[in-house]
Design a protein around this motif. Sequence first.
Motif, PDB file in Angstrom:
ATOM      1  N   HIS A  25       0.862  -1.184   0.000  1.00  0.00           N
ATOM      2  CA  HIS A  25       0.000   0.000   0.000  1.00  0.00           C
ATOM      3  C   HIS A  25       0.899   1.236   0.000  1.00  0.00           C
ATOM      4  O   HIS A  25       1.722   1.406   0.899  1.00  0.00           O
ATOM      5  CB  HIS A  25      -0.908   0.014   1.230  1.00  0.00           C
ATOM      6  N   THR A  45      -8.216   5.122  -4.525  1.00  0.00           N
ATOM      7  CA  THR A  45      -7.101   4.226  -4.815  1.00  0.00           C
ATOM      8  C   THR A  45      -7.138   3.690  -6.242  1.00  0.00           C
ATOM      9  O   THR A  45      -8.179   3.654  -6.891  1.00  0.00           O
ATOM     10  CB  THR A  45      -7.108   3.010  -3.860  1.00  0.00           C
ATOM     11  N   THR A  69      -5.249   0.166  -8.163  1.00  0.00           N
ATOM     12  CA  THR A  69      -4.495  -1.052  -7.864  1.00  0.00           C
ATOM     13  C   THR A  69      -3.937  -1.642  -9.144  1.00  0.00           C
ATOM     14  O   THR A  69      -4.671  -1.882 -10.106  1.00  0.00           O
ATOM     15  CB  THR A  69      -5.390  -2.093  -7.163  1.00  0.00           C
ATOM     16  N   THR A  81      -1.499  -1.299  -4.168  1.00  0.00           N
ATOM     17  CA  THR A  81      -2.577  -0.315  -4.037  1.00  0.00           C
ATOM     18  C   THR A  81      -1.976   1.046  -3.734  1.00  0.00           C
ATOM     19  O   THR A  81      -1.220   1.204  -2.780  1.00  0.00           O
ATOM     20  CB  THR A  81      -3.545  -0.710  -2.911  1.00  0.00           C
ATOM     21  N   PHE A 135       2.786  -1.004   4.304  1.00  0.00           N
ATOM     22  CA  PHE A 135       2.393   0.378   4.022  1.00  0.00           C
ATOM     23  C   PHE A 135       3.631   1.258   3.951  1.00  0.00           C
ATOM     24  O   PHE A 135       4.480   1.240   4.857  1.00  0.00           O
ATOM     25  CB  PHE A 135       1.452   0.911   5.104  1.00  0.00           C
TER      26      PHE A 135
END
Length: 202
Positions: A4, A32, A34, A39, A152
């Motif tokens: 992410h 978002t 992807t 993402t 992340f």
Amino acid sequence: MSEHVVSLQAYAKAVLHCAKYPWATVHGLLLTETKNNKTRYVDAIPLAHSWPQLTAMFDVALQQAQLFAKTKNLKIGGYYVAYEDPNNIQLSASSSLLAKALLETNRDAVAFVINAKQLTPESSKPGLIPYVYADSKWKEQSGAFGDKSGGFVMENNQVLAATKRLVAERAEAIVHDFDEHLDDVALDWLQNPLLNERIKTG
């Protein structure tokens, strides 16, 4: 889990929304895209600073945001919230319900709590705490924004510095949310074009 990646525009807009209403609980949505199991949070849509719970207004705003996202070939992949009490960094029951509404159209949606204590000029850490939905409940994602193994990351190492600069320049004055749009329909809460330009030009 997939990686992410949080962009400058998404992070800065959410933080500036928080900065504009430091006395209130604010929340919004994250758009978002992807690709290749990655993402990317490309933008934020500020929702409100006056109703922290699931209401009919949330449903109206969410429907409009979903239609807007579709025109951009994006999905609503995230929800963010910053509580009026800066010591509160746990996803509340009411915020959990708001975030859960996103799962109806995107089962991979993530909830983020903004940690205001990490938004100081001295802080070197992102002010986001992600929660993922697993086993029928929201769980804090451990190790997020520490390294890639946490799943992340920020888009690059300039995101935090650029956001701090925007806060110092009081750029929150040109952030508008759905609440403000209800008072003045001329305000473009879905795109916030003036702020987008400000972010791009630094």
